[in-house]
Design an enzyme around this catalytic site. Structure first.
Site, PDB file in Angstrom:
ATOM      1  N   CYS A 171      58.041  57.217   2.660  1.00 52.08           N
ATOM      2  CA  CYS A 171      58.680  55.940   2.985  1.00 52.08           C
ATOM      3  C   CYS A 171      60.133  55.909   2.498  1.00 52.08           C
ATOM      4  O   CYS A 171      60.973  56.588   3.074  1.00 52.08           O
ATOM      5  CB  CYS A 171      57.833  54.790   2.452  1.00 52.08           C
ATOM      6  SG  CYS A 171      58.119  53.265   3.351  1.00 52.08           S
ATOM      7  N   GLY A 174      59.504  52.773  -2.125  1.00 49.38           N
ATOM      8  CA  GLY A 174      60.195  51.772  -2.934  1.00 49.38           C
ATOM      9  C   GLY A 174      61.281  51.160  -2.081  1.00 49.38           C
ATOM     10  O   GLY A 174      61.027  50.715  -0.966  1.00 49.38           O
ATOM     11  N   GLU A 175      62.493  51.188  -2.580  1.00 40.29           N
ATOM     12  CA  GLU A 175      63.627  50.658  -1.812  1.00 40.29           C
ATOM     13  C   GLU A 175      64.729  51.724  -1.850  1.00 40.29           C
ATOM     14  O   GLU A 175      65.318  51.981  -2.897  1.00 40.29           O
ATOM     15  CB  GLU A 175      64.073  49.326  -2.410  1.00 40.29           C
ATOM     16  CG  GLU A 175      65.321  48.755  -1.800  1.00 40.29           C
ATOM     17  CD  GLU A 175      65.310  48.768  -0.270  1.00 40.29           C
ATOM     18  OE1 GLU A 175      64.371  48.232   0.340  1.00 40.29           O
ATOM     19  OE2 GLU A 175      66.240  49.351   0.313  1.00 40.29           O
ATOM     20  N   SER A 176      64.980  52.322  -0.684  1.00 41.69           N
ATOM     21  CA  SER A 176      65.858  53.489  -0.647  1.00 41.69           C
ATOM     22  C   SER A 176      67.280  53.167  -1.094  1.00 41.69           C
ATOM     23  O   SER A 176      67.941  53.993  -1.731  1.00 41.69           O
ATOM     24  CB  SER A 176      65.866  54.096   0.752  1.00 41.69           C
ATOM     25  OG  SER A 176      66.253  53.125   1.711  1.00 41.69           O
ATOM     26  N   HIS A 188      52.271  55.812   3.252  1.00 40.43           N
ATOM     27  CA  HIS A 188      52.026  55.978   1.812  1.00 40.43           C
ATOM     28  C   HIS A 188      50.681  56.628   1.518  1.00 40.43           C
ATOM     29  O   HIS A 188      49.727  55.923   1.182  1.00 40.43           O
ATOM     30  CB  HIS A 188      52.026  54.597   1.140  1.00 40.43           C
ATOM     31  CG  HIS A 188      53.350  53.953   1.061  1.00 40.43           C
ATOM     32  ND1 HIS A 188      54.210  54.140   0.011  1.00 40.43           N
ATOM     33  CD2 HIS A 188      53.979  53.126   1.911  1.00 40.43           C
ATOM     34  CE1 HIS A 188      55.307  53.444   0.213  1.00 40.43           C
ATOM     35  NE2 HIS A 188      55.195  52.819   1.367  1.00 40.43           N
ATOM     36  N   GLU A 231      49.777  58.009  -1.024  1.00 41.13           N
ATOM     37  CA  GLU A 231      49.456  57.885  -2.455  1.00 41.13           C
ATOM     38  C   GLU A 231      48.683  56.621  -2.802  1.00 41.13           C
ATOM     39  O   GLU A 231      48.204  56.482  -3.920  1.00 41.13           O
ATOM     40  CB  GLU A 231      50.748  57.956  -3.288  1.00 41.13           C
ATOM     41  CG  GLU A 231      51.667  56.746  -3.228  1.00 41.13           C
ATOM     42  CD  GLU A 231      52.534  56.672  -1.971  1.00 41.13           C
ATOM     43  OE1 GLU A 231      52.313  57.471  -1.035  1.00 41.13           O
ATOM     44  OE2 GLU A 231      53.413  55.799  -1.920  1.00 41.13           O
ATOM     45  N   ARG A 247      65.587  52.475   9.025  1.00 46.56           N
ATOM     46  CA  ARG A 247      64.908  51.674   7.990  1.00 46.56           C
ATOM     47  C   ARG A 247      64.253  50.446   8.614  1.00 46.56           C
ATOM     48  O   ARG A 247      64.768  49.886   9.575  1.00 46.56           O
ATOM     49  CB  ARG A 247      65.905  51.197   6.925  1.00 46.56           C
ATOM     50  CG  ARG A 247      66.420  52.315   6.036  1.00 46.56           C
ATOM     51  CD  ARG A 247      67.475  51.800   5.074  1.00 46.56           C
ATOM     52  NE  ARG A 247      66.955  50.863   4.107  1.00 46.56           N
ATOM     53  CZ  ARG A 247      67.455  49.644   3.896  1.00 46.56           C
ATOM     54  NH1 ARG A 247      68.484  49.208   4.586  1.00 46.56           N
ATOM     55  NH2 ARG A 247      66.923  48.867   2.987  1.00 46.56           N
ATOM     56  N   ILE A 265      54.422  50.144   5.009  1.00 50.74           N
ATOM     57  CA  ILE A 265      54.942  48.956   4.327  1.00 50.74           C
ATOM     58  C   ILE A 265      56.460  48.929   4.523  1.00 50.74           C
ATOM     59  O   ILE A 265      57.173  49.750   3.953  1.00 50.74           O
ATOM     60  CB  ILE A 265      54.601  48.991   2.815  1.00 50.74           C
ATOM     61  CG1 ILE A 265      53.087  49.135   2.618  1.00 50.74           C
ATOM     62  CG2 ILE A 265      55.132  47.740   2.121  1.00 50.74           C
ATOM     63  CD1 ILE A 265      52.678  49.511   1.200  1.00 50.74           C
ATOM     64  N   ARG A 266      56.920  47.992   5.340  1.00 53.02           N
ATOM     65  CA  ARG A 266      58.359  47.957   5.669  1.00 53.02           C
ATOM     66  C   ARG A 266      58.860  49.383   5.938  1.00 53.02           C
ATOM     67  O   ARG A 266      59.854  49.841   5.381  1.00 53.02           O
ATOM     68  CB  ARG A 266      59.156  47.275   4.552  1.00 53.02           C
ATOM     69  CG  ARG A 266      58.909  45.767   4.525  1.00 53.02           C
ATOM     70  CD  ARG A 266      59.458  45.060   3.302  1.00 53.02           C
ATOM     71  NE  ARG A 266      60.739  45.542   2.843  1.00 53.02           N
ATOM     72  CZ  ARG A 266      61.924  45.222   3.378  1.00 53.02           C
ATOM     73  NH1 ARG A 266      61.987  44.415   4.400  1.00 53.02           N
ATOM     74  NH2 ARG A 266      63.034  45.690   2.877  1.00 53.02           N
TER      75      ARG A 266
HETATM   76  N1  LIG Z   1      57.576  51.092   1.344  1.00 46.70           N
HETATM   77  C1  LIG Z   1      58.814  51.531   1.327  1.00 46.70           C
HETATM   78  O1  LIG Z   1      59.149  52.528   0.689  1.00 46.70           O
HETATM   79  C2  LIG Z   1      59.811  50.686   2.062  1.00 46.70           C
HETATM   80  C3  LIG Z   1      61.125  51.350   2.320  1.00 46.70           C
HETATM   81  C4  LIG Z   1      62.233  50.330   2.357  1.00 46.70           C
HETATM   82  N2  LIG Z   1      62.122  49.451   3.480  1.00 46.70           N
HETATM   83  C5  LIG Z   1      63.573  51.050   2.327  1.00 46.70           C
HETATM   84  O2  LIG Z   1      64.394  50.859   3.147  1.00 46.70           O
HETATM   85  O3  LIG Z   1      63.788  51.848   1.477  1.00 46.70           O
END
Ligand SMILES: NC(=O)CC[C@H](N)C(=O)O
Length: 197
Positions: A78, A46-48, A173, A175, A107, A136-137
């Site tokens: 992630c 997600g987004e940490s 990921h 999952e 990150r 993914i990112r």
């Molecule tokens: N797919 C992801 O969980 C991306 C992580 C996201 N870039 C972060 O800094 O949290």
């Protein structure tokens, strides 16, 4: 034995589906009372920085730290890996982690042009055949401290999966690709662990 998935933000449903398909009783965790019921926890992608803020806002950050210190098995993917890292590089101002893994994680380490990619990884500790991994990112593990063990790296040698005792983390990921062996490996840790809520 009940396993939790931290469900503040991110792809927690995908993790819950994999865990349930492996037969694990699984609940979503948003409150300390739910955390107090689980023998192990998955922290999703997600987004940490958002997950960090929400976990503090929901009063979960301290109980999470206590549970990790008490030996609760936790698997982070992630953003979840970032949450488990002792040190975050390139976090937003004031970003904190739960910590537990003796690693430094950068990150969005793969740069803006290659935000997402897929590759096959050898992860001998977890799977006999290569793991198809989606990034993914994604973060990279820039430093693997003495207490942690690298489990997998991408072609240029940079580390993308680690474990340390009951903690497990991946930059990618599992999952979302039909991969279940990391979750199986994690459930093995939960079963073997002394930790009970
Ligand atoms: N797919 C992801 O969980 C991306 C992580 C996201 N870039 C972060 O800094 O949290």
């Amino acid at each position: 034995m009940t396993v939790g998935v931290l469900a503040l933000q991110g792809d927690f449903r995908e993790h819950a589906n994999v865990l349930r398909s492996l037969g694990a009783e699984t609940i979503l965790v948003r409150r300390p009372e739910e955390l107090a019921r689980v023998s192990g926890l998955v922290i999703p992608g997600g987004e940490s920085s958002v997950m960090d803020k929400l976990s503090r806002g929901y009063g979960l950050a301290e109980p999470l730290k206590d549970a990790v210190r008490a030996g609760m098995p936790v698997f982070g993917t992630c953003a979840g890996l970032i949450m488990l890292a002792d040190t975050i590089i390139d976090g937003i101002a004031g970003q904190q982690s739960i910590g537990g893994l003796d690693i430094s994680v950068r990150r969005n380490a793969f740069g803006s042009q290659v935000d997402s990619f897929e590759t096959d990884l050898d992860v001998p500790a977890v799977a006999d055949t290569p793991v198809h991994a989606v990034f993914i990112r994604a973060p990279i593990v820039e430093r693997v401290g003495e207490a942690a063990t690298a489990l997998a790296s991408v072609a240029d040698g940079r580390c993308v999966a680690v474990e340390q005792g009951n903690l497990l983390g991946t930059s990618f990921h599992p999952e979302i690709t039909g991969e279940y062996r990391f979750h199986e490996y994690f459930l093995g840790k939960v079963e073997a662990a002394d930790y009970r809520p």
